[in-house]
Design an enzyme around this catalytic site. Structure first.
Site, PDB file in Angstrom:
ATOM      1  N   CYS A   1      31.595   3.803  32.642  1.00 41.75           N
ATOM      2  CA  CYS A   1      30.141   3.762  32.747  1.00 41.75           C
ATOM      3  C   CYS A   1      29.725   5.166  33.148  1.00 41.75           C
ATOM      4  O   CYS A   1      30.304   5.746  34.083  1.00 41.75           O
ATOM      5  CB  CYS A   1      29.696   2.757  33.815  1.00 41.75           C
ATOM      6  SG  CYS A   1      27.933   2.867  34.198  1.00 41.75           S
TER       7      CYS A   1
ATOM      8  N   CYS B   1      26.022   6.296  27.128  1.00 45.23           N
ATOM      9  CA  CYS B   1      25.985   5.013  27.829  1.00 45.23           C
ATOM     10  C   CYS B   1      27.050   4.132  27.189  1.00 45.23           C
ATOM     11  O   CYS B   1      26.968   3.822  26.003  1.00 45.23           O
ATOM     12  CB  CYS B   1      24.599   4.388  27.651  1.00 45.23           C
ATOM     13  SG  CYS B   1      24.482   2.698  28.283  1.00 45.23           S
TER      14      CYS B   1
HETATM   15  N1  DGL Z   1      25.231   4.235  32.134  1.00 44.61           N
HETATM   16  C1  DGL Z   1      25.493   3.033  31.439  1.00 44.61           C
HETATM   17  C2  DGL Z   1      26.901   2.909  30.931  1.00 44.61           C
HETATM   18  O1  DGL Z   1      27.545   3.907  30.688  1.00 44.61           O
HETATM   19  C3  DGL Z   1      24.914   1.737  31.839  1.00 44.61           C
HETATM   20  C4  DGL Z   1      24.454   1.413  33.185  1.00 44.61           C
HETATM   21  C5  DGL Z   1      23.536   0.198  33.122  1.00 44.61           C
HETATM   22  O2  DGL Z   1      22.392   0.387  32.725  1.00 44.61           O
HETATM   23  O3  DGL Z   1      24.000  -0.904  33.423  1.00 44.61           O
HETATM   24  O4  DGL Z   1      27.398   1.846  30.727  1.00 44.61           O
END
Ligand code: DGL
Length: 276
Positions: free
Chosen positions: A186, A72
């Site tokens: 993301c 993430c």
């Molecule tokens: N998958 C996450 C990232 O790589 C975050 C998405 C979220 O929860 O806003 O930033």
């Protein structure tokens, strides 16, 4: 065999898990999703720094991974050091793929597509200053694509008009007309690769960090060669499990855990099959 724990706010980390499954490393992968707090991209930095290390530490204490992958960007760019400080095992974070995007660009105009949190972080500023100083960088922060990726994982139709509107700022103006590479910063966004390609006004290169993170995790954990497979998934909002079940069983998950959504983040009874 090397036990790995892959973490994300929701299904985004599955794009990194998929990259790990594409390697010839003998991974046994557990997955933790903080679905009760999704989307991270709209949370205050201080709240994430307080929550993420404590949550990962509690689940890691139960599942005893030999390496943790924070799949993430929103968590990695703010809480990586704090997680490392609490765990006795290597912790690998996701880095927005700004360096390879700058290297791949011919026009010198790149995009950084991320959550609203990641896109304006000092961590991102630093990567741009170090690796894309010669480029014009168009930053776009959106949670729309997070929601669309979550919907897709639940078997719902993706709203292509919403995807088109979310990425439109990348292509605006004189610089946007020259943009040729987009860094997907993301982990949810690679799950929408087909939709991004379909919604873009013209062909560009969409880069993500999944394969690089999978390689890095294998290196730091000295994961031996073998056949990777997934095991358990823990969710802080377990009520959403049923909708996700097809996407999860397609990846081979065979056990489910409900993780309490506040400290001390203890694991409820977990089952060897989907909850009824
Ligand atoms: N998958 C996450 C990232 O790589 C975050 C998405 C979220 O929860 O806003 O930033």
């Amino acid at each position: 065999m090397t036990r790995a724990l892959v973490f994300d706010s929701g299904v985004g980390g599955l794009s990194v898990l998929d990259a790990m499954l594409d390697t010839d490393r003998d991974w046994r992968i557990d997955y933790l999703a903080d679905t009760a707090w999704l989307p991270y991209g709209e949370k205050a930095d201080a709240d994430l720094v307080a929550r993420v290390p404590a949550l990962i530490e509690a689940v890691a204490a139960e599942w005893a991974p030999e390496v943790v992958v924070i799949a993430c960007n929103t968590a990695s760019t703010i809480a990586l050091d704090a997680v490392r400080a609490r765990l006795p095992v290597p912790v690998v974070g996701v880095v927005p793929p700004i360096k390879p995007a700058a290297a791949a660009s011919v026009s010198g105009v790149i995009g950084v597509l991320a959550t609203p949190a990641t896109v304006q972080r000092p961590y991102t500023d630093d990567l741009i200053a170090r690796f894309a100083a010669g480029c014009t960088v168009i930053r776009v922060g959106t949670t729309v694509l997070v929601a669309q990726a979550e919907a897709k994982a639940r078997g719902q139709a993706v709203d292509l008009a919403a995807v088109r509107a979310a990425i439109a700022p990348l292509f605006e103006g004189e610089a946007g007309a020259r943009l040729d590479v987009v860094a997907l910063a993301c982990t949810h966004f690679p799950l929408l690769r087909d939709e991004l390609i379909a919604a873009a006004p013209r062909a560009v290169t969409w880069l993500d960090s999944g394969a690089a993170v999978a390689r890095r995790a294998a290196d730091v954990a000295h994961a031996p060669e073998g056949a990777p497979r997934v095991r358990r998934i823990g969710l802080t909002a377990p009520g959403g499990f049923r909708e996700l079940a097809p996407a999860l069983s397609a990846r081979g998950f065979d056990a489910f855990a409900a993780v309490r959504d506040r400290p001390p983040f203890d694991l409820d009874v977990w089952r060897s099959q989907s909850p009824a």
